[in-house]
Write a protein that holds these residues in place. Structure first.
Motif, PDB file in Angstrom:
ATOM      1  N   GLN A 182       8.498  32.046 -12.032  1.00 62.39           N
ATOM      2  CA  GLN A 182       8.473  31.317 -13.290  1.00 62.39           C
ATOM      3  C   GLN A 182       8.163  32.190 -14.503  1.00 62.39           C
ATOM      4  O   GLN A 182       8.266  31.724 -15.639  1.00 62.39           O
ATOM      5  CB  GLN A 182       7.452  30.175 -13.200  1.00 62.39           C
ATOM      6  N   TYR A 183       7.815  33.452 -14.273  1.00 64.02           N
ATOM      7  CA  TYR A 183       7.553  34.368 -15.393  1.00 64.02           C
ATOM      8  C   TYR A 183       8.745  35.281 -15.671  1.00 64.02           C
ATOM      9  O   TYR A 183       8.671  36.144 -16.542  1.00 64.02           O
ATOM     10  CB  TYR A 183       6.316  35.219 -15.104  1.00 64.02           C
ATOM     11  N   LEU A 184       9.827  35.071 -14.938  1.00 69.48           N
ATOM     12  CA  LEU A 184      10.987  35.951 -15.065  1.00 69.48           C
ATOM     13  C   LEU A 184      11.584  35.867 -16.467  1.00 69.48           C
ATOM     14  O   LEU A 184      11.870  34.784 -16.971  1.00 69.48           O
ATOM     15  CB  LEU A 184      12.043  35.570 -14.022  1.00 69.48           C
ATOM     16  N   GLU A 185      11.777  37.049 -17.079  1.00 68.69           N
ATOM     17  CA  GLU A 185      12.314  37.126 -18.433  1.00 68.69           C
ATOM     18  C   GLU A 185      13.677  37.803 -18.480  1.00 68.69           C
ATOM     19  O   GLU A 185      14.455  37.558 -19.411  1.00 68.69           O
ATOM     20  CB  GLU A 185      11.356  37.911 -19.339  1.00 68.69           C
ATOM     21  N   SER A 186      13.976  38.660 -17.512  1.00 67.01           N
ATOM     22  CA  SER A 186      15.206  39.448 -17.568  1.00 67.01           C
ATOM     23  C   SER A 186      15.759  39.641 -16.163  1.00 67.01           C
ATOM     24  O   SER A 186      15.007  39.882 -15.218  1.00 67.01           O
ATOM     25  CB  SER A 186      14.918  40.814 -18.210  1.00 67.01           C
ATOM     26  N   ILE A 187      17.083  39.550 -16.044  1.00 68.66           N
ATOM     27  CA  ILE A 187      17.725  39.807 -14.758  1.00 68.66           C
ATOM     28  C   ILE A 187      19.054  40.518 -15.003  1.00 68.66           C
ATOM     29  O   ILE A 187      19.741  40.268 -15.991  1.00 68.66           O
ATOM     30  CB  ILE A 187      17.925  38.497 -13.961  1.00 68.66           C
ATOM     31  N   PHE A 188      19.370  41.429 -14.107  1.00 72.29           N
ATOM     32  CA  PHE A 188      20.564  42.269 -14.212  1.00 72.29           C
ATOM     33  C   PHE A 188      21.477  41.922 -13.040  1.00 72.29           C
ATOM     34  O   PHE A 188      21.105  42.093 -11.885  1.00 72.29           O
ATOM     35  CB  PHE A 188      20.133  43.738 -14.169  1.00 72.29           C
ATOM     36  N   PHE A 189      22.678  41.432 -13.343  1.00 73.23           N
ATOM     37  CA  PHE A 189      23.633  41.024 -12.312  1.00 73.23           C
ATOM     38  C   PHE A 189      24.790  42.015 -12.215  1.00 73.23           C
ATOM     39  O   PHE A 189      25.255  42.538 -13.223  1.00 73.23           O
ATOM     40  CB  PHE A 189      24.231  39.649 -12.629  1.00 73.23           C
ATOM     41  N   TRP A 190      25.265  42.203 -10.985  1.00 74.08           N
ATOM     42  CA  TRP A 190      26.536  42.885 -10.760  1.00 74.08           C
ATOM     43  C   TRP A 190      27.510  41.815 -10.270  1.00 74.08           C
ATOM     44  O   TRP A 190      27.330  41.231  -9.204  1.00 74.08           O
ATOM     45  CB  TRP A 190      26.364  43.989  -9.729  1.00 74.08           C
ATOM     46  N   CYS A 191      28.519  41.545 -11.061  1.00 72.63           N
ATOM     47  CA  CYS A 191      29.468  40.477 -10.746  1.00 72.63           C
ATOM     48  C   CYS A 191      30.805  41.051 -10.286  1.00 72.63           C
ATOM     49  O   CYS A 191      31.118  42.212 -10.509  1.00 72.63           O
ATOM     50  CB  CYS A 191      29.689  39.592 -11.978  1.00 72.63           C
ATOM     51  N   GLY A 192      31.604  40.169  -9.655  1.00 73.91           N
ATOM     52  CA  GLY A 192      32.934  40.555  -9.218  1.00 73.91           C
ATOM     53  C   GLY A 192      32.979  40.934  -7.757  1.00 73.91           C
ATOM     54  O   GLY A 192      31.968  41.123  -7.081  1.00 73.91           O
ATOM     55  N   LYS A 193      34.211  41.037  -7.232  1.00 73.52           N
ATOM     56  CA  LYS A 193      34.458  41.400  -5.846  1.00 73.52           C
ATOM     57  C   LYS A 193      33.646  40.519  -4.904  1.00 73.52           C
ATOM     58  O   LYS A 193      33.751  39.306  -4.922  1.00 73.52           O
ATOM     59  CB  LYS A 193      34.169  42.884  -5.623  1.00 73.52           C
ATOM     60  N   ARG A 194      32.778  41.119  -4.104  1.00 76.00           N
ATOM     61  CA  ARG A 194      32.042  40.325  -3.103  1.00 76.00           C
ATOM     62  C   ARG A 194      30.737  39.770  -3.648  1.00 76.00           C
ATOM     63  O   ARG A 194      29.954  39.182  -2.907  1.00 76.00           O
ATOM     64  CB  ARG A 194      31.758  41.169  -1.867  1.00 76.00           C
ATOM     65  N   LYS A 217      11.525  29.060 -18.422  1.00 84.29           N
ATOM     66  CA  LYS A 217      11.465  28.839 -19.865  1.00 84.29           C
ATOM     67  C   LYS A 217      11.294  30.132 -20.658  1.00 84.29           C
ATOM     68  O   LYS A 217      11.677  30.185 -21.829  1.00 84.29           O
ATOM     69  CB  LYS A 217      10.339  27.870 -20.201  1.00 84.29           C
ATOM     70  N   ASN A 218      10.726  31.172 -20.026  1.00 82.79           N
ATOM     71  CA  ASN A 218      10.524  32.437 -20.738  1.00 82.79           C
ATOM     72  C   ASN A 218      11.702  33.393 -20.611  1.00 82.79           C
ATOM     73  O   ASN A 218      11.665  34.498 -21.164  1.00 82.79           O
ATOM     74  CB  ASN A 218       9.262  33.144 -20.225  1.00 82.79           C
ATOM     75  N   PHE A 219      12.724  32.986 -19.914  1.00 86.84           N
ATOM     76  CA  PHE A 219      13.879  33.858 -19.692  1.00 86.84           C
ATOM     77  C   PHE A 219      14.566  34.160 -21.021  1.00 86.84           C
ATOM     78  O   PHE A 219      14.854  33.256 -21.807  1.00 86.84           O
ATOM     79  CB  PHE A 219      14.875  33.198 -18.738  1.00 86.84           C
ATOM     80  N   CYS A 220      14.859  35.461 -21.290  1.00 86.77           N
ATOM     81  CA  CYS A 220      15.405  35.819 -22.596  1.00 86.77           C
ATOM     82  C   CYS A 220      16.395  36.980 -22.570  1.00 86.77           C
ATOM     83  O   CYS A 220      16.906  37.371 -23.613  1.00 86.77           O
ATOM     84  CB  CYS A 220      14.278  36.148 -23.570  1.00 86.77           C
ATOM     85  N   GLU A 221      16.682  37.533 -21.378  1.00 87.94           N
ATOM     86  CA  GLU A 221      17.618  38.667 -21.337  1.00 87.94           C
ATOM     87  C   GLU A 221      18.499  38.580 -20.104  1.00 87.94           C
ATOM     88  O   GLU A 221      18.019  38.481 -18.977  1.00 87.94           O
ATOM     89  CB  GLU A 221      16.861  39.995 -21.338  1.00 87.94           C
ATOM     90  N   LEU A 222      19.811  38.633 -20.341  1.00 86.85           N
ATOM     91  CA  LEU A 222      20.786  38.577 -19.258  1.00 86.85           C
ATOM     92  C   LEU A 222      21.694  39.796 -19.356  1.00 86.85           C
ATOM     93  O   LEU A 222      22.372  40.001 -20.367  1.00 86.85           O
ATOM     94  CB  LEU A 222      21.620  37.294 -19.352  1.00 86.85           C
ATOM     95  N   LYS A 223      21.689  40.620 -18.297  1.00 84.83           N
ATOM     96  CA  LYS A 223      22.558  41.794 -18.248  1.00 84.83           C
ATOM     97  C   LYS A 223      23.614  41.583 -17.168  1.00 84.83           C
ATOM     98  O   LYS A 223      23.287  41.155 -16.054  1.00 84.83           O
ATOM     99  CB  LYS A 223      21.748  43.054 -17.940  1.00 84.83           C
ATOM    100  N   ILE A 224      24.858  41.883 -17.515  1.00 85.63           N
ATOM    101  CA  ILE A 224      25.960  41.684 -16.580  1.00 85.63           C
ATOM    102  C   ILE A 224      26.789  42.954 -16.484  1.00 85.63           C
ATOM    103  O   ILE A 224      27.179  43.532 -17.501  1.00 85.63           O
ATOM    104  CB  ILE A 224      26.863  40.510 -17.004  1.00 85.63           C
ATOM    105  N   SER A 252      20.979  24.032 -25.949  1.00 86.73           N
ATOM    106  CA  SER A 252      20.331  22.735 -25.710  1.00 86.73           C
ATOM    107  C   SER A 252      19.049  22.847 -24.883  1.00 86.73           C
ATOM    108  O   SER A 252      18.393  21.833 -24.635  1.00 86.73           O
ATOM    109  CB  SER A 252      21.315  21.788 -25.011  1.00 86.73           C
ATOM    110  N   ARG A 253      18.702  24.074 -24.457  1.00 86.43           N
ATOM    111  CA  ARG A 253      17.497  24.251 -23.651  1.00 86.43           C
ATOM    112  C   ARG A 253      16.237  23.936 -24.454  1.00 86.43           C
ATOM    113  O   ARG A 253      16.199  24.095 -25.671  1.00 86.43           O
ATOM    114  CB  ARG A 253      17.395  25.691 -23.127  1.00 86.43           C
TER     115      ARG A 253
END
Length: 439
Positions: free
Chosen positions: A324-336, A353-360, A382-383
């Motif tokens: 619940q304290y997660l603010e940032s997550i880095f995803f690798w998308c595509g393929k599998r 609610k504290n999430f504020c950074e999305l890396k793709i 709308s969050r």
């Protein structure tokens, strides 16, 4: 009569210029008073700037400056061994530059000296210069903060013995950061373990041919570590981690296991012992059991990078629910891996609610439709509570991310409407992504 700012005041101003090197360089030319203050800041960590200058003329100038700072006994030693490195002037240097350094980079020193000797057809005496230069830095510094030591040239690390110096016990006592390779001699790790009792950050490149047990034994001696970073090179499976999995680091906040990883069960056991205090976790692995273990052992994470297979959307939701304290997550998308649209939908609906950074990162042409991207922005807006989102699309310099022009227009639209969105398109060399793609 002109009024001159006190040294303490001017020093505080110049500290803000540490990252603005051109402006700080210009301060050198104002007068001797300004020069004295700015030179201390510039030489605090000089190695990153030196490391990019390996043209022969530049090497000679840099090495000549270091040799000019050597004490007379070191200069005499080089003279007796017929090592003649010209300096820019016969006069003593204006400042005692080594005394300003808080960072020591053994590998940069070795590369500079090896480059000079190679270009000047000198052989088999490089280690003499290396040891005298390193000894000078050790003798002139009462408190080094970071040590970097990678074996990057033909100078045998067994010929470098600065940790045996009595002065090393003084200048390395407050060392807080160590970056090195596991291929260094065992004696190096042992000696540091006797000196460095305040180490907080440790980055080690694990090489396939190295003696890994020595490196692991060294890590376990520093229970106050706040950051550990392992770089597993050469595709090796690091079996030495089997011992490390049972060790508890009560202050550990950042764990980074890049490239190849140990056996997932070793990492899971390590997380069971240390995950509660982790704030950041980065691992190049796509193992379902390991990913799911984050929900059990790492409730206080703020930043996360891990690979999600395309059938692990429920695990991602579980992580959002548990961390619940997660603010940032880095995803690798595509393929599998998970697709961009399902990532965006899940982030919008389930992220804390504290999430504020999305890396793709996507190493293929994006399949994200403009209407899907717009739907994400509408959902984010709308969050409750509303929070600005830093959207980062990462691309490396080898396989640039193909960004759909319509998606770009959607992003511009929502930025212009000031819907608390910042979108950045970074050209970053994300090395571990490159290696993972080849696995």
């Amino acid at each position: 009569m002109p009024c001159q700012l006190p040294a303490d005041c001017l020093n505080e101003i110049f500290e803000y210029l540490e990252e603005d090197k051109p402006t700080l360089y210009s301060c050198l030319l104002v007068n001797r008073f300004w020069c004295k203050i700015s030179i201390r800041i510039l030489w605090r960590d000089i190695w990153d700037r030196i490391a990019h200058h390996y043209e022969m003329g530049e090497v000679s100038i840099i090495l000549g400056t270091l040799v000019a700072c050597l004490p007379n006994e070191s200069k005499e030693l080089l003279f007796r061994n017929e090592i003649f490195i010209p300096t820019s002037t016969s006069n003593p240097p204006l400042f005692n530059y080594p005394a300003f350094c808080k960072v020591l980079s053994i590998d940069v020193i070795c590369r500079l000296i090896y480059k000079y000797f190679d270009q000047n057809n000198l052989q088999n005496k490089e280690y003499l210069v290396v040891n005298e230069v390193i000894k000078m830095f050790v003798n002139q510094n009462s408190s080094l903060k970071r040590l970097t030591y990678y074996w990057t040239c033909d100078i045998d690390p067994n010929d470098i013995s600065f940790t045996c110096l009595s002065e090393a016990k003084v200048c390395l006592t407050d060392l807080s950061e160590l970056n090195c390779t596991s291929s260094l001699p065992a004696e190096f790790f042992y000696q540091l373990s006797q000196i460095c009792h305040n180490l907080q950050s440790f980055t080690i490149d694990i090489e396939e041919e190295a003696s890994n047990d020595c490196s692991v034994s060294f890590v376990t001696l520093f229970l106050n570590l706040q950051e550990i970073k392992f770089l597993f090179l050469g595709g090796t499976k690091f079996e030495g981690f089997e011992k490390l999995q049972y060790v508890t680091f009560p202050k550990l906040q950042i764990l980074n296991i890049s490239y190849q990883v140990p056996k997932p069960e070793y990492v899971m056991k390590f997380l069971e012992n240390n995950g509660k205090n982790l704030k950041e976790f980065y691992i190049g692995e796509n193992n379902g059991a390991l990913t799911l273990s984050i929900t059990k052992f790492c409730p206080n994470l703020k930043k996360l990078f891990i690979l999600f297979n395309n059938d692990e959307l429920d695990i991602l939701k579980a992580i959002f629910n548990s961390c619940q304290y997660l603010e940032s997550i880095f995803f690798w998308c595509g393929k599998r891996f998970l697709g961009e649209n399902e990532v965006l939908e899940t982030v919008a609906e389930y992220s804390p609610k504290n999430f504020c950074e999305l890396k793709i990162y996507n190493d293929t042409v994006t399949e994200l439709l403009p209407e899907e991207l717009e739907s994400f922005f509408i959902s984010w807006e709308s969050r409750t509570p509303k929070k600005s989102l830093n959207l980062v699309i990462v691309k490396d310099l080898y396989d640039s991310l193909e960004v759909n022009e319509e998606n770009m227009e959607i992003i511009k639209k929502y930025k212009n409407l000031a819907l608390n969105l910042t979108a950045e398109f970074h050209e970053e060399i994300v090395t571990f992504l490159k290696i993972l793609r080849r696995r």
